[in-house]
Design an enzyme around this catalytic site. Structure first.
Site, PDB file in Angstrom:
ATOM      1  N   GLY A  30       0.850  -1.203   0.000  1.00 44.57           N
ATOM      2  CA  GLY A  30       0.000   0.000   0.000  1.00 44.57           C
ATOM      3  C   GLY A  30       0.875   1.240   0.000  1.00 44.57           C
ATOM      4  N   GLY A  33      -0.095   5.009  -1.323  1.00 35.85           N
ATOM      5  CA  GLY A  33      -1.221   5.763  -0.769  1.00 35.85           C
ATOM      6  C   GLY A  33      -0.823   6.933   0.110  1.00 35.85           C
ATOM      7  N   ASP A  56       2.256  -1.675  -4.329  1.00 30.41           N
ATOM      8  CA  ASP A  56       0.880  -1.139  -4.329  1.00 30.41           C
ATOM      9  C   ASP A  56       0.223  -1.629  -5.606  1.00 30.41           C
ATOM     10  OD1 ASP A  56      -1.444   0.830  -4.555  1.00 30.41           O
ATOM     11  OD2 ASP A  56      -0.463   1.651  -2.784  1.00 30.41           O
ATOM     12  N   ARG A 102     -11.594   6.422   5.404  1.00 31.32           N
ATOM     13  CA  ARG A 102     -12.950   6.949   5.631  1.00 31.32           C
ATOM     14  C   ARG A 102     -13.183   8.278   4.926  1.00 31.32           C
ATOM     15  NH1 ARG A 102     -14.718   7.741  11.576  1.00 31.32           N
ATOM     16  NH2 ARG A 102     -12.539   8.129  12.149  1.00 31.32           N
ATOM     17  N   ASN A 115     -12.077  -3.516   2.851  1.00 30.56           N
ATOM     18  CA  ASN A 115     -10.720  -3.787   3.335  1.00 30.56           C
ATOM     19  C   ASN A 115     -10.510  -5.227   3.795  1.00 30.56           C
ATOM     20  OD1 ASN A 115     -10.071  -1.205   2.680  1.00 30.56           O
ATOM     21  ND2 ASN A 115     -10.058  -0.404   4.773  1.00 30.56           N
ATOM     22  N   ILE A 138      -2.018  -1.676   9.535  1.00 34.19           N
ATOM     23  CA  ILE A 138      -2.509  -0.306   9.755  1.00 34.19           C
ATOM     24  C   ILE A 138      -3.947  -0.193   9.253  1.00 34.19           C
ATOM     25  CG2 ILE A 138      -2.190   2.086   8.956  1.00 34.19           C
ATOM     26  CD1 ILE A 138       0.861   1.500   8.905  1.00 34.19           C
ATOM     27  N   ASN A 140      -7.754  -0.155   8.363  1.00 39.45           N
ATOM     28  CA  ASN A 140      -8.955  -0.161   9.212  1.00 39.45           C
ATOM     29  C   ASN A 140     -10.072  -1.019   8.647  1.00 39.45           C
ATOM     30  OD1 ASN A 140      -8.654   1.441  11.583  1.00 39.45           O
ATOM     31  ND2 ASN A 140      -8.451   3.262  10.275  1.00 39.45           N
ATOM     32  N   ASP A 171      -2.980   6.275  18.472  1.00 41.18           N
ATOM     33  CA  ASP A 171      -3.733   6.619  19.685  1.00 41.18           C
ATOM     34  C   ASP A 171      -2.778   7.058  20.796  1.00 41.18           C
ATOM     35  OD1 ASP A 171      -6.077   5.796  18.342  1.00 41.18           O
ATOM     36  OD2 ASP A 171      -5.604   3.714  18.816  1.00 41.18           O
ATOM     37  N   ARG A 174      -1.485  10.537  19.838  1.00 42.60           N
ATOM     38  CA  ARG A 174      -2.493  11.579  20.101  1.00 42.60           C
ATOM     39  C   ARG A 174      -2.639  11.845  21.597  1.00 42.60           C
ATOM     40  NH1 ARG A 174      -6.388   9.072  15.690  1.00 42.60           N
ATOM     41  NH2 ARG A 174      -5.913  10.454  13.953  1.00 42.60           N
ATOM     42  N   HIS A 198      -8.612  -0.062  18.295  1.00 41.36           N
ATOM     43  CA  HIS A 198      -8.395   1.184  17.552  1.00 41.36           C
ATOM     44  C   HIS A 198      -9.672   1.632  16.840  1.00 41.36           C
ATOM     45  CE1 HIS A 198      -6.561   4.415  15.364  1.00 41.36           C
ATOM     46  NE2 HIS A 198      -7.000   3.902  14.223  1.00 41.36           N
TER      47      HIS A 198
HETATM   48  N1  NAI Z   1      -4.250   2.189  12.208  1.00 48.04           N
HETATM   49  C1  NAI Z   1      -4.450   3.479  12.187  1.00 48.04           C
HETATM   50  O1  NAI Z   1      -4.245   4.168  13.202  1.00 48.04           O
HETATM   51  C2  NAI Z   1      -4.870   4.183  10.942  1.00 48.04           C
HETATM   52  C3  NAI Z   1      -5.327   3.460   9.874  1.00 48.04           C
HETATM   53  N2  NAI Z   1      -5.694   4.093   8.700  1.00 48.04           N
HETATM   54  C4  NAI Z   1      -6.163   3.234   7.614  1.00 48.04           C
HETATM   55  O2  NAI Z   1      -5.104   3.021   6.677  1.00 48.04           O
HETATM   56  C5  NAI Z   1      -5.666   2.669   5.397  1.00 48.04           C
HETATM   57  C6  NAI Z   1      -4.990   3.444   4.276  1.00 48.04           C
HETATM   58  O3  NAI Z   1      -5.265   4.818   4.407  1.00 48.04           O
HETATM   59  P1  NAI Z   1      -4.698   5.876   3.317  1.00 48.04           P
HETATM   60  O4  NAI Z   1      -3.279   5.627   3.046  1.00 48.04           O
HETATM   61  O5  NAI Z   1      -5.114   7.214   3.786  1.00 48.04           O
HETATM   62  O6  NAI Z   1      -5.551   5.465   2.033  1.00 48.04           O
HETATM   63  P2  NAI Z   1      -5.202   5.726   0.482  1.00 48.04           P
HETATM   64  O7  NAI Z   1      -6.410   5.445  -0.295  1.00 48.04           O
HETATM   65  O8  NAI Z   1      -4.547   7.056   0.339  1.00 48.04           O
HETATM   66  O9  NAI Z   1      -4.089   4.627   0.176  1.00 48.04           O
HETATM   67  C7  NAI Z   1      -4.371   3.270   0.204  1.00 48.04           C
HETATM   68  C8  NAI Z   1      -3.479   2.592  -0.794  1.00 48.04           C
HETATM   69  O10 NAI Z   1      -3.744   1.199  -0.750  1.00 48.04           O
HETATM   70  C9  NAI Z   1      -3.646   0.715  -2.060  1.00 48.04           C
HETATM   71  N3  NAI Z   1      -4.295  -0.577  -2.185  1.00 48.04           N
HETATM   72  C10 NAI Z   1      -5.618  -0.873  -2.232  1.00 48.04           C
HETATM   73  N4  NAI Z   1      -5.801  -2.195  -2.366  1.00 48.04           N
HETATM   74  C11 NAI Z   1      -4.569  -2.744  -2.393  1.00 48.04           C
HETATM   75  C12 NAI Z   1      -4.089  -4.065  -2.508  1.00 48.04           C
HETATM   76  N5  NAI Z   1      -4.919  -5.097  -2.641  1.00 48.04           N
HETATM   77  N6  NAI Z   1      -2.758  -4.266  -2.495  1.00 48.04           N
HETATM   78  C13 NAI Z   1      -1.904  -3.231  -2.364  1.00 48.04           C
HETATM   79  N7  NAI Z   1      -2.291  -1.951  -2.254  1.00 48.04           N
HETATM   80  C14 NAI Z   1      -3.611  -1.726  -2.264  1.00 48.04           C
HETATM   81  C15 NAI Z   1      -4.270   1.803  -2.923  1.00 48.04           C
HETATM   82  O11 NAI Z   1      -3.878   1.677  -4.285  1.00 48.04           O
HETATM   83  C16 NAI Z   1      -3.720   3.046  -2.255  1.00 48.04           C
HETATM   84  O12 NAI Z   1      -2.511   3.478  -2.834  1.00 48.04           O
HETATM   85  C17 NAI Z   1      -7.166   2.943   5.524  1.00 48.04           C
HETATM   86  O13 NAI Z   1      -7.848   1.744   5.739  1.00 48.04           O
HETATM   87  C18 NAI Z   1      -7.256   3.828   6.760  1.00 48.04           C
HETATM   88  O14 NAI Z   1      -8.497   3.753   7.390  1.00 48.04           O
HETATM   89  C19 NAI Z   1      -5.614   5.448   8.574  1.00 48.04           C
HETATM   90  C20 NAI Z   1      -5.145   6.209   9.613  1.00 48.04           C
HETATM   91  C21 NAI Z   1      -4.796   5.651  10.897  1.00 48.04           C
HETATM   92  O1  OAA Z   2     -10.057   7.847  11.614  1.00 49.23           O
HETATM   93  C1  OAA Z   2      -9.718   7.137  10.647  1.00 49.23           C
HETATM   94  O2  OAA Z   2     -10.505   6.638   9.844  1.00 49.23           O
HETATM   95  C2  OAA Z   2      -8.268   6.851  10.483  1.00 49.23           C
HETATM   96  C3  OAA Z   2      -7.736   6.393  11.780  1.00 49.23           C
HETATM   97  O3  OAA Z   2      -7.804   5.248  12.126  1.00 49.23           O
HETATM   98  C4  OAA Z   2      -7.260   7.425  12.707  1.00 49.23           C
HETATM   99  O4  OAA Z   2      -6.994   8.566  12.319  1.00 49.23           O
HETATM  100  O5  OAA Z   2      -7.131   7.084  13.893  1.00 49.23           O
END
Ligand code: NAI
Ligand code: OAA
Length: 336
Positions: A30, A33, A56, A102, A115, A138, A140, A171, A174, A198
């Protein structure tokens, strides 16, 4: 004890210690992204990383070409959509920010149907190509994605619960930052342990275990807990449809990865919260739980108990357990 190690952990990425052995092969799934790009940048700067493979379904070779020009010693390679297995070859640590984020009005659970299949497919490949790698999820909803990945490894006959991590570090980041802002201290001196899971009410910051928070009570305390539990929503709303936290998450992901690298390298006393397979509330049907874990050469070396909680924290914990149980069951049900 935790305060010291967490402060060290949180400062380690910032300082980019140069004494570390550069010995870990890392793959980011990923990498193209919003999180994947800055996370890849930070991993390129981490002195523990020897080889950085970026994968990716779109854009990873471009990100790799860009990041590879940075003058740190690690080797960077990008992989096209059809090169997942090659990207995973030889990986010791796999970091997974692949999947959809989201938009305003959505819960993390609303991401489940999209996801879950992404994590199932990536975990299936990882279990086949790099079954001994440590995998940091990571994507969600983390509360459900970790059970899904665990079940995939189990079905493949290569499940090692010590090597699958849900990244809940944001978390911690923050809670630590928000508390520091209120009390006017350097965040390095206000690390907060966050347990549970989370998402929303499953996030339980243990402010009673951080002396700097002692004066925060009543409504101010409730407001602070609420801000930690729903900090993600603040970013989703501010980005107004353009996604969720990416930069702070990249920082949090790199911080967790750095703690893992140090544990794998044999450093003692590397302790940080992570959402893992846990015995703490297993008897209540909650197989996964975030609490302080000690990292070591085999991944999770030790799972710490929660320590003493206040009556308020007990209440938050109760709500967290109810939510977690449902999230975990939903994850398992996806693969039945
Ligand atoms: N654990 C945490 O605290 C947090 C988790 N997240 C989660 O992280 C995830 C990614 O968020 P962003 O980077 O903002 O999203 P984004 O949409 O900007 O990037 C996601 C990337 O994943 C790629 N992707 C999709 N399916 C794929 C696959 N099968 N194989 C490889 N790559 C694939 C997409 O092409 C894209 O480049 C989301 O589910 C988000 O909710 C976001 C913030 C905090
Ligand atoms: O809120 C979201 O969807 C992304 C996330 O997990 C965070 O920022 O903690």
């Amino acid at each position: 004890m935790f305060a010291r190690s967490a402060a060290r952990q949180l400062s380690s990425v910032r300082q980019f210690s140069s004494s570390a052995a550069r010995n870990t092969n890392v793959t980011v799934l990923g990498a193209g992204g919003g999180i994947g790009q800055p996370l890849s940048l930070l991993l390129k700067l981490d002195p523990h990383v020897k080889r950085l493979n970026l994968y990716d379904i779109r854009g990873a070779p471009g990100v790799a070409a860009d990041v590879s020009h940075i003058d740190s010693a690690s080797e960077v390679k990008g992989f096209e959509a059809d090169q997942l297995e090659a990207a995973l070859e030889g990986a010791e640590v796999i970091v997974v920010p692949a999947g959809v984020p989201r938009k305003p009005g959505m819960s993390r659970d609303d991401l489940f149907s999209t996801n879950a299949s992404v994590i199932r497919d990536l975990a299936t490949a990882a279990a086949r190509v790099a079954p001994k790698a440590n995998i940091c999820i990571i994507t969600n909803p983390v509360n459900s994605m970790v059970p899904i990945a665990s079940r995939v490894y189990e079905k493949a006959g290569v499940y090692d619960p010590k090597r699958i991590f849900g990244v809940s570090t944001l978390d911690v980041v923050r809670a630590t930052r928000f508390l520091a802002g209120i009390v006017g201290q350097d965040p390095a001196n206000t690390p907060v342990t966050v347990v549970g899971g989370h998402s929303g009410e499953t996030i339980v910051p243990l402010f009673s275990q951080q002396a700097a928070a002692a004066g925060i009570t009543g409504e101010a305390y409730k407001k602070l807990v609420h801000r930690v539990q729903f900090g993600g929503d603040e970013v989703v709303q501010a980005k107004a449809g353009a996604g969720s936290a990416t930069l702070s998450m990249a920082y949090a992901g790199a911080t967790f990865a750095n703690a893992l690298f140090r544990g794998l390298a044999g450093e003692k006393g590397v302790i940080t919260p992570s959402y893992v397979r846990s015995p703490l509330f297993e008897s209540e049907g909650i197989d996964f739980f975030a609490s302080n874990i000690e990292l070591g050469p085999n991944g999770v070396e030790k799972i710490h108990s929660l320590g003493e909680l206040t009556a308020e924290e007990q209440e938050y914990l109760k709500a967290a357990k109810d939510g977690l149980k449902k999230n975990i069951q939903k994850g398992f049900a996806f693969l039945e």
